[in-house]
Design a protein around this motif. Structure first.
Motif, PDB file in Angstrom:
ATOM      1  N   GLY A 251       0.788  -1.216   0.000  1.00  0.00           N
ATOM      2  CA  GLY A 251       0.000   0.000   0.000  1.00  0.00           C
ATOM      3  C   GLY A 251       0.822   1.270   0.000  1.00  0.00           C
ATOM      4  N   SER A 252       2.129   1.147  -0.181  1.00  0.00           N
ATOM      5  CA  SER A 252       3.009   2.309  -0.130  1.00  0.00           C
ATOM      6  C   SER A 252       3.372   2.778  -1.537  1.00  0.00           C
ATOM      7  CB  SER A 252       4.290   1.975   0.642  1.00  0.00           C
ATOM      8  OG  SER A 252       4.999   0.928  -0.002  1.00  0.00           O
ATOM      9  N   SER A 253       3.644   4.066  -1.655  1.00  0.00           N
ATOM     10  CA  SER A 253       4.076   4.648  -2.912  1.00  0.00           C
ATOM     11  C   SER A 253       5.596   4.546  -3.007  1.00  0.00           C
ATOM     12  CB  SER A 253       3.643   6.117  -2.992  1.00  0.00           C
ATOM     13  OG  SER A 253       4.199   6.743  -4.118  1.00  0.00           O
ATOM     14  N   HIS A 254       6.087   3.882  -4.057  1.00  0.00           N
ATOM     15  CA  HIS A 254       7.533   3.689  -4.166  1.00  0.00           C
ATOM     16  C   HIS A 254       8.169   4.571  -5.225  1.00  0.00           C
ATOM     17  CE1 HIS A 254       6.807   1.264  -7.807  1.00  0.00           C
ATOM     18  NE2 HIS A 254       5.857   0.664  -7.127  1.00  0.00           N
ATOM     19  N   CYS A 255       7.354   5.377  -5.907  1.00  0.00           N
ATOM     20  CA  CYS A 255       7.914   6.276  -6.916  1.00  0.00           C
ATOM     21  C   CYS A 255       6.904   7.365  -7.235  1.00  0.00           C
ATOM     22  CB  CYS A 255       8.275   5.499  -8.185  1.00  0.00           C
ATOM     23  SG  CYS A 255       8.950   6.527  -9.516  1.00  0.00           S
ATOM     24  N   THR A 256       7.369   8.605  -7.315  1.00  0.00           N
ATOM     25  CA  THR A 256       6.535   9.723  -7.725  1.00  0.00           C
ATOM     26  C   THR A 256       7.227  10.453  -8.858  1.00  0.00           C
ATOM     27  OG1 THR A 256       5.641  10.015  -5.489  1.00  0.00           O
ATOM     28  CG2 THR A 256       5.420  11.872  -7.005  1.00  0.00           C
ATOM     29  N   ARG A 257       6.492  10.698  -9.918  1.00  0.00           N
ATOM     30  CA  ARG A 257       7.078  11.353 -11.088  1.00  0.00           C
ATOM     31  C   ARG A 257       6.279  12.607 -11.407  1.00  0.00           C
ATOM     32  NH1 ARG A 257       8.655   8.647 -16.928  1.00  0.00           N
ATOM     33  NH2 ARG A 257       9.001  10.600 -18.049  1.00  0.00           N
ATOM     34  N   SER A 258       6.950  13.755 -11.413  1.00  0.00           N
ATOM     35  CA  SER A 258       6.305  15.000 -11.811  1.00  0.00           C
ATOM     36  C   SER A 258       6.236  15.038 -13.333  1.00  0.00           C
ATOM     37  CB  SER A 258       7.102  16.198 -11.285  1.00  0.00           C
ATOM     38  OG  SER A 258       6.522  17.408 -11.712  1.00  0.00           O
ATOM     39  N   VAL A 259       5.036  15.314 -13.873  1.00  0.00           N
ATOM     40  CA  VAL A 259       4.869  15.260 -15.322  1.00  0.00           C
ATOM     41  C   VAL A 259       4.458  16.603 -15.931  1.00  0.00           C
ATOM     42  CG1 VAL A 259       4.392  12.805 -15.394  1.00  0.00           C
ATOM     43  CG2 VAL A 259       2.498  14.383 -14.996  1.00  0.00           C
ATOM     44  N   GLY A 260       4.378  17.636 -15.113  1.00  0.00           N
ATOM     45  CA  GLY A 260       4.152  18.972 -15.646  1.00  0.00           C
ATOM     46  C   GLY A 260       2.712  19.328 -15.950  1.00  0.00           C
ATOM     47  N   GLN A 261       1.887  18.318 -16.268  1.00  0.00           N
ATOM     48  CA  GLN A 261       0.480  18.551 -16.566  1.00  0.00           C
ATOM     49  C   GLN A 261      -0.365  17.496 -15.850  1.00  0.00           C
ATOM     50  OE1 GLN A 261      -1.126  20.919 -18.297  1.00  0.00           O
ATOM     51  NE2 GLN A 261       0.719  22.043 -18.881  1.00  0.00           N
ATOM     52  N   ILE A 262      -1.645  17.790 -15.668  1.00  0.00           N
ATOM     53  CA  ILE A 262      -2.527  16.835 -15.010  1.00  0.00           C
ATOM     54  C   ILE A 262      -2.771  15.644 -15.944  1.00  0.00           C
ATOM     55  CG2 ILE A 262      -4.814  16.455 -14.023  1.00  0.00           C
ATOM     56  CD1 ILE A 262      -4.913  19.456 -13.399  1.00  0.00           C
ATOM     57  N   PRO A 263      -2.447  14.399 -15.514  1.00  0.00           N
ATOM     58  CA  PRO A 263      -2.757  13.229 -16.333  1.00  0.00           C
ATOM     59  C   PRO A 263      -4.252  12.899 -16.227  1.00  0.00           C
ATOM     60  CG  PRO A 263      -0.974  12.805 -14.742  1.00  0.00           C
ATOM     61  CD  PRO A 263      -1.687  14.038 -14.321  1.00  0.00           C
ATOM     62  N   PHE A 264      -4.992  13.084 -17.316  1.00  0.00           N
ATOM     63  CA  PHE A 264      -6.431  12.869 -17.300  1.00  0.00           C
ATOM     64  C   PHE A 264      -6.812  11.410 -17.529  1.00  0.00           C
ATOM     65  CE2 PHE A 264      -8.343  17.314 -18.364  1.00  0.00           C
ATOM     66  CZ  PHE A 264      -8.223  17.640 -17.018  1.00  0.00           C
ATOM     67  N   THR A 265      -6.000  10.689 -18.285  1.00  0.00           N
ATOM     68  CA  THR A 265      -6.347   9.319 -18.653  1.00  0.00           C
ATOM     69  C   THR A 265      -5.085   8.500 -18.841  1.00  0.00           C
ATOM     70  OG1 THR A 265      -7.604   7.979 -20.239  1.00  0.00           O
ATOM     71  CG2 THR A 265      -6.437   9.886 -21.117  1.00  0.00           C
ATOM     72  N   MET A 266      -5.182   7.173 -18.637  1.00  0.00           N
ATOM     73  CA  MET A 266      -4.034   6.284 -18.773  1.00  0.00           C
ATOM     74  C   MET A 266      -4.472   4.936 -19.306  1.00  0.00           C
ATOM     75  SD  MET A 266      -1.627   6.818 -15.398  1.00  0.00           S
ATOM     76  CE  MET A 266      -2.942   6.664 -14.187  1.00  0.00           C
ATOM     77  N   CYS A 267      -3.546   4.213 -19.941  1.00  0.00           N
ATOM     78  CA  CYS A 267      -3.746   2.816 -20.273  1.00  0.00           C
ATOM     79  C   CYS A 267      -2.404   2.105 -20.193  1.00  0.00           C
ATOM     80  CB  CYS A 267      -4.392   2.631 -21.644  1.00  0.00           C
ATOM     81  SG  CYS A 267      -3.503   3.376 -23.014  1.00  0.00           S
ATOM     82  N   TYR A 268      -2.438   0.803 -19.933  1.00  0.00           N
ATOM     83  CA  TYR A 268      -1.211   0.041 -19.699  1.00  0.00           C
ATOM     84  C   TYR A 268      -1.295  -1.306 -20.383  1.00  0.00           C
ATOM     85  CZ  TYR A 268       2.194  -2.914 -17.304  1.00  0.00           C
ATOM     86  OH  TYR A 268       3.208  -3.782 -17.038  1.00  0.00           O
ATOM     87  N   SER A 269      -0.187  -1.727 -20.985  1.00  0.00           N
ATOM     88  CA  SER A 269      -0.049  -3.089 -21.498  1.00  0.00           C
ATOM     89  C   SER A 269       1.410  -3.366 -21.813  1.00  0.00           C
ATOM     90  CB  SER A 269      -0.884  -3.299 -22.768  1.00  0.00           C
ATOM     91  OG  SER A 269      -0.259  -2.687 -23.877  1.00  0.00           O
ATOM     92  N   ASN A 270       1.808  -4.617 -21.666  1.00  0.00           N
ATOM     93  CA  ASN A 270       3.139  -5.065 -22.080  1.00  0.00           C
ATOM     94  C   ASN A 270       4.264  -4.148 -21.593  1.00  0.00           C
ATOM     95  OD1 ASN A 270       1.864  -7.162 -23.474  1.00  0.00           O
ATOM     96  ND2 ASN A 270       1.721  -5.961 -25.349  1.00  0.00           N
ATOM     97  N   ASN A 271       4.210  -3.830 -20.305  1.00  0.00           N
ATOM     98  CA  ASN A 271       5.234  -2.998 -19.675  1.00  0.00           C
ATOM     99  C   ASN A 271       5.318  -1.583 -20.241  1.00  0.00           C
ATOM    100  OD1 ASN A 271       6.062  -5.006 -17.889  1.00  0.00           O
ATOM    101  ND2 ASN A 271       7.478  -5.879 -19.388  1.00  0.00           N
ATOM    102  N   GLN A 272       4.273  -1.136 -20.869  1.00  0.00           N
ATOM    103  CA  GLN A 272       4.246   0.219 -21.403  1.00  0.00           C
ATOM    104  C   GLN A 272       3.034   0.953 -20.851  1.00  0.00           C
ATOM    105  OE1 GLN A 272       6.870   0.594 -23.614  1.00  0.00           O
ATOM    106  NE2 GLN A 272       6.674   2.812 -23.579  1.00  0.00           N
ATOM    107  N   LEU A 273       3.285   2.124 -20.291  1.00  0.00           N
ATOM    108  CA  LEU A 273       2.230   2.962 -19.738  1.00  0.00           C
ATOM    109  C   LEU A 273       2.090   4.211 -20.600  1.00  0.00           C
ATOM    110  CD1 LEU A 273       0.341   3.728 -17.248  1.00  0.00           C
ATOM    111  CD2 LEU A 273       2.325   4.970 -16.395  1.00  0.00           C
ATOM    112  N   TYR A 274       0.889   4.486 -21.056  1.00  0.00           N
ATOM    113  CA  TYR A 274       0.604   5.721 -21.780  1.00  0.00           C
ATOM    114  C   TYR A 274      -0.325   6.582 -20.927  1.00  0.00           C
ATOM    115  CZ  TYR A 274       2.531   4.110 -26.243  1.00  0.00           C
ATOM    116  OH  TYR A 274       3.373   3.689 -27.238  1.00  0.00           O
ATOM    117  N   TYR A 275      -0.055   7.890 -20.927  1.00  0.00           N
ATOM    118  CA  TYR A 275      -1.001   8.788 -20.282  1.00  0.00           C
ATOM    119  C   TYR A 275      -1.236  10.004 -21.176  1.00  0.00           C
ATOM    120  CZ  TYR A 275       2.850  11.872 -18.737  1.00  0.00           C
ATOM    121  OH  TYR A 275       3.934  12.720 -18.696  1.00  0.00           O
TER     122      TYR A 275
END
Length: 287
Positions: A251-275
């Protein structure tokens, strides 16, 4: 998306293409392998809100804020055709989210104007309708016959319905203290992940109705998805312009990444994350 917020992303069943919608009123079909746009719908000035790729064929749905939902055939990406149009049974229907059932023959649509509808694609008819006396911001498919939706009531609970009968024996899921902005069912269909405006992301056991994991941050969470091997991770996109990576065992957060803009949507497959972000960027993150 011309510098405008990306509102939805949805993969095809081979994870080689996805369809996205944005605040620029465009729908885009994108080739993940070739990393290029295959098709863009610029023939309408109607605002789009959500999209969903069929789990069984090269078709996708696009919803519009005017209320209608259109089915497109992407079998030939050089000549994509509109196949049919679906309309909720109220003139005030503002569709915000659409999602296919695993069978590919049904889909669920929900929106702020008081309702969730289940459509049969072949007949175009509404086969189930769940009205509320308040806004409904999100719905998701749990399994072949069960959906969950989140009416914006003071209790901020998640309701479960079996489309084969009006009254099911499912418990309401509690724990959020603000509007629920996203939901996703786990691959084994035993858990549901939800995120909310109050900064809380939760995992509920659908068999008991009890929360098994609560992840808390100080900013509202617009989107949360399962990711990683055996869904051992959760990724959240928050209004403080960060992606957070959580371990579902601790239940712990092990990584935080600042991305400059609000991520509105995401999808994930095959070790690839798109936002998709508020400024129209579509970003891939290697897991």
């Amino acid at each position: 998306h011309n510098g405008k917020a990306i509102l939805s992303l949805s993969y095809n069943n081979q994870f080689t293409q996805f369809v996205s919608t944005g605040n620029d009123k465009r729908t885009v079909l994108y080739d993940v392998v070739k990393k290029k746009v295959l098709w863009s719908d610029t023939g309408t000035m109607t605002a789009v809100s959500s999209s969903a790729y069929s789990p069984v064929r090269d078709h996708f749905l696009v919803s519009y804020l005017a209320g209608d939902i259109r089915l497109f055939d992407a079998t030939n990406v050089t000549k994509i055709k509109k196949r049919s149009t679906f309309t909720p049974d109220t003139s005030e229907a503002e569709v915000r989210h659409i999602e296919y059932f695993p069978c590919g023959s049904l889909f669920v649509a929900s929106g702020p104007v008081k309702g969730t509808h289940v459509f049969d694609i072949a007949s175009g008819k509404i086969v189930a309708n769940y009205d509320e006396s308040c806004d409904v911001y999100y719905s998701t498919v749990v399994n072949r016959t069960v959906i969950a939706h989140a009416p914006d009531t003071p209790s901020h609970s998640i309701k479960l319905f079996d489309i084969r009968r009006r009254n099911g024996s499912y418990p309401e899921l509690h724990g959020h203290s603000g509007s629920i902005l996203s939901m996703q069912t786990s691959a084994n269909e035993n858990e549901i992940l939800s995120s909310g405006l109050n900064g809380t992301t939760m995992v509920h056991d659908l068999r008991t109705g009890k929360p098994t994991l609560t992840m808390t941050q100080t900013s509202g969470v617009d989107i949360a998805i399962f990711a990683g091997d055996r869904q051992r991770h959760v990724v959240t996109g928050a209004r403080d312009r960060t992606l957070r990576f959580w371990d579902t065992l601790s239940g712990s957060s092990h990584c935080t990444r600042s991305v400059g803009q609000i991520p509105f949507t995401m999808c994930y497959s095959n070790n690839q994350l798109y936002y998709g972000s508020m400024n129209g960027d579509l970003v891939d993150v290697f897991w």
